[in-house]
Every structure is written in C-alpha cells, then in structure tokens.
Motif scaffolding. Structure first.
Motif, PDB file in Angstrom:
ATOM      1  N   ALA A 202       0.798  -1.228   0.000  1.00 14.66           N
ATOM      2  CA  ALA A 202       0.000   0.000   0.000  1.00 14.66           C
ATOM      3  C   ALA A 202       0.830   1.277   0.000  1.00 14.66           C
ATOM      4  N   GLU A 203       2.154   1.188   0.196  1.00 16.31           N
ATOM      5  CA  GLU A 203       2.954   2.393   0.368  1.00 16.31           C
ATOM      6  C   GLU A 203       4.213   2.364  -0.497  1.00 16.31           C
ATOM      7  N   ASN A 226       0.888   6.978  -0.013  1.00 20.35           N
ATOM      8  CA  ASN A 226      -0.064   5.926  -0.343  1.00 20.35           C
ATOM      9  C   ASN A 226       0.086   5.558  -1.812  1.00 20.35           C
ATOM     10  N   LEU A 233       1.801  10.435   3.728  1.00 23.92           N
ATOM     11  CA  LEU A 233       1.516   9.750   4.978  1.00 23.92           C
ATOM     12  C   LEU A 233       2.430  10.180   6.121  1.00 23.92           C
TER      13      LEU A 233
END
Length: 244
Positions: A202-203, A226, A233
């Motif tokens: 996800a990152e 993200n 983030l």
C-alpha cells in the motif's frame, strides 16, 4: 511534480522493461547495480561495523510531533528506541537476543503485564522496531545479506524525476513486507526510493538528501506515500547522528 503523475511513473516499474537502456547498451545485472550502489553509499564497507545514535523526527498525519532516538550497535547486536509519550519517556531495546524496557529510567519487569500492555513493550514488537530501523537506515547495504534474494531482471524505469534501475528483492523477514522494489539512479546508483510489492502493498517511499557519517552516505529523509492515490503519509528525517 503532480503526485498523480508520480504515481503513474511508479506504476511503470511493474511494466516489462526493454533489454537495453537508452544508450543501447545492455542493462546491468541486479548484483552489479547493488555493487555500484554500495560504492556510492558505503565505499569502505563500514555499515556492518557501525555503532551510532541518531535522532529522527517522524511526523505522521496522525502524530505530527513524533520524535525517536535510535541506538544501533551492529557488532554487539544492541538496539534501542526511545520516545516521549506525553511526558513519559519509554525506552525499549535488545541486547543480543534479550529484550528490555524502561519507563522514565525505571526498568520494567517483563512479568508486569499491566505496564507491558499499557506501553506495548512486548518483545516481538521491539524486535519489529529493530528490523524496521536497521533495514531502512542501512539501505542499500542491508541488502547484502543471505536473507535477501534479488530478482533476476533489472528494469529501466522513471521514478519521479529520476531515470532509475528497478531491482526487486525478496526479504526473508516476515516482520517486514517480503517483496520490495528498489530504485537506483542510473547516473550514480544512488538509492532514490523503494516500495513494497507483495500482496496488499500500500505504500512507497521517496528518499530526499543525504547525511554523511563514517564515510557513508545515508539517506537523510524518507517520505511515505499511499500507493493508490499518492497521498502523503509521513516522513522520517534524520536530525543528527553521532558515533557511540
């Protein structure tokens, strides 16, 4: 640069790459890219003998003021992380394979489950901190271990504004996401960023600036985004670093 554009550039890392770079020459192998990056970041191979303490600002969208003091002593296998939680100083660490923790300089008994649970001082959590900080602080040198399996191919891609070589690697450590892609600048082999690539990834992280320490060039800032929509983030920013 528009973050959505950056995301589209990142996605190109997953696309099939040509067999040659822009100059028409063959792409280097993954081990060659890693060796060249080692020459940039740690030419005298100092990482494995490193003993230092550093202060890191770690702003997150939900914790904008977070700061950590990290102690890493690789030869003696000592690790510590210290944080201030609203006036309470929590220090947790590992000496070889023994976990320990302190609250305001008072040792915590591992049998004191109330305190352990209140401050989340479980040993496996401390081991997770150790894996996280030693890996990310030591990249790309930390990839030179038997626990890391490099991918067989190298892709020529764009990572933000940088022309990079993309190298995949499997990290045999379940605490940290197993499959990663690392982006090395084609001009000087500086590590520019990386992202998790396994199921549910996800990152991604961008690296910004360098800090010189013990003849090494370590990334000064890591910025987290993200992967789905490139929203920011948080960051990890080295404020100072000094030898023990």
């Amino acid at each position: 640069m528009n973050r959505l554009l950056l995301f589209l550039l990142l996605v190109s890392a997953c696309s099939p790459a040509p067999e040659a770079n822009e100059s028409g020459s063959e792409l280097p192998s993954a081990p060659d890219v890693l060796r060249q990056s080692l020459q940039f970041h740690d030419p005298q191979e100092q990482w494995l003998t490193s003993q230092f303490q550093m202060v890191i600002d770690e702003p997150r969208t939900n914790f904008p003021e977070r700061q950590s003091t990290i102690l890493i002593n690789l030869p003696e296998q000592i690790f510590e992380v210290t944080r201030n939680y609203e006036g309470t100083i929590v220090r947790r660490g590992i000496n070889t394979d023994r976990c320990y923790s302190f609250i305001d300089d008072q040792a915590v008994d591992p049998a004191d489950s109330a305190t352990v649970n209140q401050y989340r001082l479980q040993c496996d959590r401390t081991q997770g901190y150790q894996s996280f900080y030693q890996l990310l602080t030591g990249l790309p040198m930390a990839l030179f271990t038997p626990e890391v399996s490099l991918g067989e191919t190298v892709d020529a891609v764009e990572f933000g504004p940088y022309a990079c070589y993309a190298v995949s690697a499997r990290l045999n450590n379940p605490i940290i996401s197993e499959q990663w892609i690392f982006y090395f600048d084609r001009a000087d082999y500086q590590l520019r960023g990386y992202r998790a690539a396994g199921e549910g990834a996800a990152e991604y992280l961008e690296l910004d600036g360098l800090v010189s320490f013990n003849n090494m060039q370590l990334p000064r800032m890591r910025h987290w985004y993200n992967l789905a929509d490139t929203t920011y983030l948080g960051s990890d920013i080295v404020i100072n670093i000094e030898a023990l």
